[in-house]
Each structure stands twice: as structure tokens, then as C-alpha cells.
Design a protein around this motif. Structure first.
Motif, mmCIF file in Angstrom:
data_model
loop_
_atom_site.group_PDB
_atom_site.id
_atom_site.type_symbol
_atom_site.label_atom_id
_atom_site.label_comp_id
_atom_site.label_asym_id
_atom_site.label_seq_id
_atom_site.Cartn_x
_atom_site.Cartn_y
_atom_site.Cartn_z
ATOM 1 N N ASN A 108 -6.680 4.499 6.429
ATOM 2 C CA ASN A 108 -7.244 3.016 6.200
ATOM 3 C C ASN A 108 -7.981 2.151 7.277
ATOM 4 O O ASN A 108 -7.143 1.778 8.594
ATOM 5 N N LYS A 154 2.122 -1.338 5.658
ATOM 6 C CA LYS A 154 2.224 -1.443 4.124
ATOM 7 C C LYS A 154 2.037 -2.822 3.397
ATOM 8 O O LYS A 154 1.541 -2.817 2.567
ATOM 9 N N TYR A 165 -2.285 3.487 3.339
ATOM 10 C CA TYR A 165 -1.773 2.828 4.927
ATOM 11 C C TYR A 165 -2.281 3.778 5.621
ATOM 12 O O TYR A 165 -3.534 3.127 6.784
ATOM 13 N N SER A 173 0.001 -9.238 8.528
ATOM 14 C CA SER A 173 1.806 -7.800 7.500
ATOM 15 C C SER A 173 2.664 -8.217 8.268
ATOM 16 O O SER A 173 2.958 -9.047 9.031
ATOM 17 N N LEU A 221 0.861 -1.072 0.095
ATOM 18 C CA LEU A 221 0.184 0.285 -0.327
ATOM 19 C C LEU A 221 1.309 1.220 -0.401
ATOM 20 O O LEU A 221 2.017 1.459 0.456
#
Length: 184
Positions: A157, A168, A154, A183, A149
Motif C-alpha cells: 500500500n 497494520k 499493508y 497508526s 490490515l
């Protein structure tokens, strides 16, 4: 004097007509036609990844990466799309259709402005994800999509905050048809 004036006017008319002709020739060579502008990665993939199944539709703004990966481990390759959201700065959200149930899953909270597939053979996942990758991760080698992202998506969001995504690089895999998030 009259002859000089007529001569000067003739020279100006000739010079103007030559300039107009030159401008027309430049326009032909530059390729000002809007049809030549595209967000497709097809030319790049032909060189770097010719086996990849890929297409881009300029009208619907959809990158189609279908039939490359089996994300639900049923032996049938699934559908993967990045769908354009419109606007001056075009972003794309992820849409996946698993072969097991044919239901579209739209991840509208995961947007990227550069949905290009990055090779995994020379990649340090924690540092170098650009666009997205698909690779097998973990002990079970689960097929996983990793999407990078940009800063703006990021930071703004709230959905990612709820999922406790802390970088990200968003990971998406599927278990029994349900998305799992993580992540890097």
C-alpha cells in the motif's frame, strides 16, 4: 441360467435406484443451496452484540454498520460501511458518510478481508485488533475507527507509506469533516 441373469439384473436395478434415492436425501440434508452461504456476521452479533445496528447485503457485498457511532461529534450518528471489492478473495474498503455534510468518503486504500467489529472492553489495542473497532482515543476522546490490515494489503500500500502509517493498525478520525490518519 436365464433366471439367474434376470435376477441379478433386477438386483442391480434395485440397488442403483436405492443409491440414487439415498444421494437425493443426503443433498437435501446437507443444504447445498448457494443462498445459505453468506459473509454476514449477523448471527454472531445477535449473540455477542445484540444492540449493534448491522446488516449485510449479499448482492452488493456491503456490511452496513450505520447509526452506531457519532464520528463527527455533532450529536447525530453517522453511516459506516465496508464495501466489497469483488473477486475470489473478497476484500472490503471503508466508506463513511458524516451526518454534518452527507458526503461519502471512500477509503479505497484501506481494505480488510474481515470487517468484523471487535469489542473494546477486553482489548489490548497494540496487539489484538482483529477486523475493526470504534473507540474514543486521546485526551479529547475523539471517536476513532481502527482497522487491522492483513500483511499483503499493508506491504503493498503506497498510500499508507505516504501517510507514514507504520503498523497494520490504521486509525481514522475526523476533524471538521476531514479525515485524520495515524497508526498504533
Amino acid at each position: 441360467m436365464k433366471k439367474i441373469t434376470i435376477l441379478l439384473i433386477s438386483i442391480l436395478i434395485f440397488a442403483c435406484s436405492q443409491r440414487q434415492q439415498n444421494e437425493k436425501n443426503i443433498d437435501k440434508n446437507v443444504g447445498t443451496d448457494d443462498d445459505s452461504i453468506s459473509n454476514s456476521f449477523e448471527a454472531s452479533y445477535r449473540k455477542t452484540n445484540p444492540a449493534l445496528k448491522y446488516s449485510y447485503d449479499n448482492i452488493s457485498q456491503i456490511h452496513n454498520y450505520s447509526n452506531n457511532w457519532d464520528l463527527d461529534n455533532d450529536g447525530i450518528k453517522d453511516e459506516v460501511y465496508f464495501v466489497g471489492t469483488g473477486g475470489a478473495h473478497l476484500f472490503y474498503f471503508l466508506r463513511v458518510v458524516l451526518s454534518t455534510d452527507k458526503k461519502p468518503r471512500e477509503f479505497t486504500f484501506i481494505e480488510t478481508d474481515y470487517p468484523i467489529l471487535t469489542g473494546t472492553d477486553t482489548l489490548n489495542y497494540k496487539k489484538d485488533v482483529h477486523g475493526f473497532i470504534v473507540t474514543n482515543l486521546g485526551e479529547n476522546l475523539t471517536p476513532t475507527i481502527i482497522i487491522r490490515l492483513d500483511d499483503q494489503i499493508y506491504r503493498n500500500n503506497k498510500e499508507l507509506n505516504k501517510m507514514k502509517i507504520k503498523t497494520k493498525n490504521v486509525l481514522i478520525s475526523f476533524e471538521n469533516g476531514n479525515p485524520k490518519y495515524d497508526s498504533l
